[in-house]
Scaffold this active site. Structure first.
Site, PDB file in Angstrom:
ATOM      1  N   TYR A 171       0.835  -1.208   0.000  1.00 18.72           N
ATOM      2  CA  TYR A 171       0.000   0.000   0.000  1.00 18.72           C
ATOM      3  C   TYR A 171       0.870   1.258   0.000  1.00 18.72           C
ATOM      4  O   TYR A 171       0.680   2.167  -0.805  1.00 18.72           O
ATOM      5  CB  TYR A 171      -0.924  -0.007   1.214  1.00 18.72           C
ATOM      6  CG  TYR A 171      -1.899   1.137   1.259  1.00 18.72           C
ATOM      7  CD1 TYR A 171      -3.130   1.050   0.639  1.00 18.72           C
ATOM      8  CD2 TYR A 171      -1.575   2.318   1.928  1.00 18.72           C
ATOM      9  CE1 TYR A 171      -4.030   2.102   0.674  1.00 18.72           C
ATOM     10  CE2 TYR A 171      -2.465   3.381   1.967  1.00 18.72           C
ATOM     11  CZ  TYR A 171      -3.693   3.270   1.337  1.00 18.72           C
ATOM     12  OH  TYR A 171      -4.574   4.332   1.374  1.00 18.72           O
ATOM     13  N   VAL A 204      -9.591   8.394   6.352  1.00 20.15           N
ATOM     14  CA  VAL A 204     -10.875   8.970   5.957  1.00 20.15           C
ATOM     15  C   VAL A 204     -11.978   8.018   6.413  1.00 20.15           C
ATOM     16  O   VAL A 204     -11.843   6.792   6.299  1.00 20.15           O
ATOM     17  CB  VAL A 204     -10.952   9.184   4.432  1.00 20.15           C
ATOM     18  CG1 VAL A 204     -12.259   9.882   4.051  1.00 20.15           C
ATOM     19  CG2 VAL A 204      -9.758  10.000   3.942  1.00 20.15           C
ATOM     20  N   ASP A 205     -13.053   8.565   6.907  1.00 18.50           N
ATOM     21  CA  ASP A 205     -14.160   7.756   7.421  1.00 18.50           C
ATOM     22  C   ASP A 205     -14.956   7.174   6.254  1.00 18.50           C
ATOM     23  O   ASP A 205     -16.007   7.678   5.871  1.00 18.50           O
ATOM     24  CB  ASP A 205     -15.059   8.605   8.316  1.00 18.50           C
ATOM     25  CG  ASP A 205     -16.131   7.769   9.009  1.00 18.50           C
ATOM     26  OD1 ASP A 205     -16.064   6.530   8.924  1.00 18.50           O
ATOM     27  OD2 ASP A 205     -17.033   8.368   9.628  1.00 18.50           O
TER      28      ASP A 205
END
Length: 275
Positions: A171, A204-205
């Site tokens: 990632y 980030v949600d």
């Protein structure tokens, strides 16, 4: 759609648009006047431990965009398949007439997934971004009107955060690679007045972060004393919202940023500056 809308008459191509950041970006650009070509895999990748978006998610994005008054063409396609991506973009352009904006947003986070996680995250988060830009370039250049390309990277594209498992290392490597793509494309496409920038969010949600598997991974990594694990933001928030990233996209693709190209823009509540 109001003629006063800053993106009126423009068409935006957004990958990973079924939910999360991609949906928020589609809604924000549609609210600003753009029509949308929305792409998503809408299927599962075996190495990803949390559920990916579904056709119902993409249908929900369609409804929300249409509620703004914008047009939308939504298609299932895999960013790992360059020909399928080109075909989907062409289908969207056949219906909407042009292309002005590209948001390479599709991404996965296959943490704790072994060798398959490395391969899949590189294929989606890096090669998929390359495919997205390559699919768009011929159309943008042929139109001759310039354009704006935004690549969604991560704070992990600027600093070495994460754990030691192959999905996590992949990632971070992929998100760093996106910066290289952005800088090379920004130079290559500048003579055509096509701007290219990257955005680097903190957590980030969205369903990619807010799921039991990723939460467990974050807890585990934070307990490993030898890992670079400080995921805490400088500002007193745990995560930002998808709309915060969409707002940054909307600015970068607007005429307000008409001379902004080749920049890495953190929307990260200060986490990069802490490091």
């Amino acid at each position: 759609m109001s003629a006063e809308a800053p993106l009126a008459g423009k068409v935006a191509f957004i990958t990973g648009a079924a939910r999360g950041q991609g949906r928020a970006e589609a809604l924000r650009l549609a609210a600003d006047g753009a029509d949308i070509i929305a792409i998503d895999l809408c299927g599962q990748i075996a190495s990803v431990p949390y559920p990916l978006a579904t056709p119902d998610d993409l249908a929900a994005t369609v409804k929300l965009v249409e509620d703004t008054g914008a047009r939308i063409v939504a298609l299932q396609a895999d960013v790992r398949d360059e020909e399928a991506l080109r075909a989907a973009l062409q289908t969207g352009m056949d219906q909407l007439g042009r292309l002005d904006i590209v948001v390479a947003n599709a991404g996965i986070a296959p943490m704790q997934s072994g060798p398959d996680g490395w391969r899949d995250v590189i294929d989606v988060n890096l090669t998929g971004v390359h495919h997205t830009v390559e699919a768009a370039i011929p159309h943008l250049v042929a139109q001759g009107d310039g354009g704006s390309i935004v690549l969604i990277s991560s704070a992990a594209g600027l600093i070495g955060i994460g754990g030691g498992d192959r999905g996590s290392i992949g990632y971070t490597a992929a998100k760093h690679g996106v910066v290289g793509l952005m800088r090379a494309y920004a130079n290559f496409l500048a003579p055509h007045s096509i701007r290219v920038n990257s955005i680097h969010p903190t957590g980030v949600d969205t369903p990619m972060i807010n799921n039991e598997f990723t939460r467990d991974w974050l807890r585990q990594v934070s307990e490993e004393s030898n890992a670079p694990t400080d995921f805490a933001n400088a500002l007193p928030v745990q995560v930002v919202q998808a709309e915060d990233i969409a707002n940054a996209v909307a600015w970068l693709v607007s005429d307000q940023a008409r001379y902004v190209t080749g920049v890495t823009l953190p929307v990260d509540a200060g986490i990069v500056n802490k490091r």
